[in-house]
Design an enzyme around this catalytic site. Structure first.
Site, PDB file in Angstrom:
ATOM      1  N   TYR A 230       0.861  -1.174   0.000  1.00 60.61           N
ATOM      2  CA  TYR A 230       0.000   0.000   0.000  1.00 60.61           C
ATOM      3  C   TYR A 230       0.908   1.238   0.000  1.00 60.61           C
ATOM      4  O   TYR A 230       1.298   1.760   1.049  1.00 60.61           O
ATOM      5  CB  TYR A 230      -0.927   0.027   1.208  1.00 60.61           C
ATOM      6  CG  TYR A 230      -1.814  -1.197   1.372  1.00 60.61           C
ATOM      7  CD1 TYR A 230      -1.939  -2.141   0.353  1.00 60.61           C
ATOM      8  CD2 TYR A 230      -2.507  -1.421   2.561  1.00 60.61           C
ATOM      9  CE1 TYR A 230      -2.745  -3.253   0.518  1.00 60.61           C
ATOM     10  CE2 TYR A 230      -3.326  -2.530   2.720  1.00 60.61           C
ATOM     11  CZ  TYR A 230      -3.430  -3.444   1.696  1.00 60.61           C
ATOM     12  OH  TYR A 230      -4.227  -4.563   1.861  1.00 60.61           O
TER      13      TYR A 230
ATOM     14  N   TYR B 188     -11.085  -9.971   2.654  1.00 62.29           N
ATOM     15  CA  TYR B 188     -10.860  -8.681   2.005  1.00 62.29           C
ATOM     16  C   TYR B 188     -11.841  -8.543   0.838  1.00 62.29           C
ATOM     17  O   TYR B 188     -12.420  -9.518   0.382  1.00 62.29           O
ATOM     18  CB  TYR B 188      -9.399  -8.470   1.590  1.00 62.29           C
ATOM     19  CG  TYR B 188      -8.820  -9.390   0.540  1.00 62.29           C
ATOM     20  CD1 TYR B 188      -9.156  -9.278  -0.811  1.00 62.29           C
ATOM     21  CD2 TYR B 188      -7.869 -10.349   0.887  1.00 62.29           C
ATOM     22  CE1 TYR B 188      -8.594 -10.094  -1.773  1.00 62.29           C
ATOM     23  CE2 TYR B 188      -7.296 -11.183  -0.080  1.00 62.29           C
ATOM     24  CZ  TYR B 188      -7.658 -11.044  -1.402  1.00 62.29           C
ATOM     25  OH  TYR B 188      -7.100 -11.863  -2.351  1.00 62.29           O
TER      26      TYR B 188
ATOM     27  N   LYS C  87     -24.859   1.008  -5.020  1.00 62.33           N
ATOM     28  CA  LYS C  87     -24.692   2.170  -5.907  1.00 62.33           C
ATOM     29  C   LYS C  87     -24.710   1.808  -7.391  1.00 62.33           C
ATOM     30  O   LYS C  87     -24.658   2.693  -8.243  1.00 62.33           O
ATOM     31  CB  LYS C  87     -23.399   2.919  -5.568  1.00 62.33           C
ATOM     32  CG  LYS C  87     -22.106   2.203  -5.897  1.00 62.33           C
ATOM     33  CD  LYS C  87     -20.908   3.094  -5.526  1.00 62.33           C
ATOM     34  CE  LYS C  87     -19.590   2.431  -5.884  1.00 62.33           C
ATOM     35  NZ  LYS C  87     -18.439   3.279  -5.537  1.00 62.33           N
TER      36      LYS C  87
ATOM     37  N   PRO D 282     -14.816  -7.111   1.180  1.00 65.78           N
ATOM     38  CA  PRO D 282     -16.133  -7.544   1.688  1.00 65.78           C
ATOM     39  C   PRO D 282     -17.311  -6.887   0.969  1.00 65.78           C
ATOM     40  O   PRO D 282     -18.393  -7.457   0.917  1.00 65.78           O
ATOM     41  CB  PRO D 282     -16.093  -7.159   3.172  1.00 65.78           C
ATOM     42  CG  PRO D 282     -15.081  -6.055   3.252  1.00 65.78           C
ATOM     43  CD  PRO D 282     -14.049  -6.392   2.220  1.00 65.78           C
TER      44      PRO D 282
END
Length: 304
Positions: A58, A202, A213, A204
């Site tokens: 990251y 991960y 949306k 989720p």
């Protein structure tokens, strides 16, 4: 906030954590601002979230640096840091599980995090050469030395998990799982339960698909599903919206509440780009699904 124990380790944490790939993850997402990353981590801790899930990948260490800066103003014992490594910066980020590399990766992460121990350290991906049990044994050496408190593996197949856990040294497994990606339920979950290994999913919210949306005409954005599968998922999400309204909650909060109520799941780690997204995720803790609602959501997505 409900807490759980991580595997056979001494680590105790809240069931709702924070995924931090959008904190400093400039190599993964466009237009990220460091100040937003700092604000997101601070907001999570202020809201009572303890577990911060990060990784070297990251931002090639930037996420860890931001977290390290923020936690200086908090009680370290109340913060649970999970980080991961496997990508070797000395060899074009090639996956490396060699004991010497993992031990160096832990030392490097400790410096970026500005702390003297890491609560959970994961092997981020398995490599093709290193015996899995040998890699985990190296981390257990670090556990005995007090540099890490719990040993984790991520993105391992079930066979690889079994090989890694030969001596019972794995405390926690992180892998891809959501209501529209449920393969782990068949064989991985029973093995983890039998061996007291905690599971962390991960993605989720399935890259936003489970937030409500998207509409049927967004199918091209999710090419892993057929048109018919995508239509069914959208219809299922609409039914979740009806349940959400009963709790004055959003679809995303209701889906997160389902994971939080699922006994097979240890910690849920939705990500956030802005502090208000953290606050929204925390509201999932107030959504108390009835058994009927839990089972309805479970059955809706069984066939996807």
């Amino acid at each position: 906030m409900t807490t759980i124990n991580i595997g056979n380790s001494s680590v105790v944490t809240t069931k709702l954590g924070l995924g931090t790939n959008k904190v400093g993850g400039h190599n993964l997402f466009k237009n990220l601002q460091d100040q937003d990353g700092y604000a997101v981590v601070k907001e999570a801790l202020e809201q009572g979230i303890q577990l911060l899930d990060t990784a070297y990948m990251y931002g090639l260490g930037r996420s860890e640096e931001i977290i390290g800066d923020v936690i200086q103003k908090y009680d370290r014992e109340k913060v649970v840091i999970a980080t991961k490594a496997a990508q070797d910066p000395q060899h074009d980020l090639k996956i490396n599980n060699q004991p010497a590399f993992l031990k160096q990766a832990v030392d490097d992460a400790l410096k970026r995090l500005k702390t003297d121990y890491i609560d959970i350290f994961y092997i981020h991906f398995p490599d093709d050469q290193t015996p899995k049990a040998e890699a985990v044994a190296a981390l257990n050496d670090l556990k005995k030395a007090g540099k890490i408190k719990a040993v984790g593996i991520s993105n391992f197949t079930l066979d690889q998990v079994k090989e890694a856990n030969q001596a019972g040294g794995v405390d926690i497994v992180e892998d891809h799982y959501s209501l529209v990606h449920r393969q782990a339920e068949k064989e991985l979950f029973p093995y983890l339960k039998a061996n007291n290994i905690t599971f962390v999913p991960y993605f989720p919210l399935a890259a936003g698909l489970l937030t409500g949306k998207y509409q049927e005409n967004d199918a091209t954005k999710f090419k892993q599903f057929t048109t018919e599968e995508f239509k069914q998922i959208i219809a299922n999400v609409d039914q979740v919206r009806t349940i959400a309204k009963q709790h004055d909650a959003t679809v995303a909060q209701t889906i997160l509440a389902w994971y939080l109520a699922n006994p097979a799941i240890g910690v849920v780690i939705p990500g956030a780009r802005k502090p208000e997204q953290v606050r929204s995720n925390v509201k999932a803790l107030t959504v108390k699904l009835t058994m009927d609602e839990y089972q309805q959501i479970d059955q809706l997505f069984k066939e996807v």
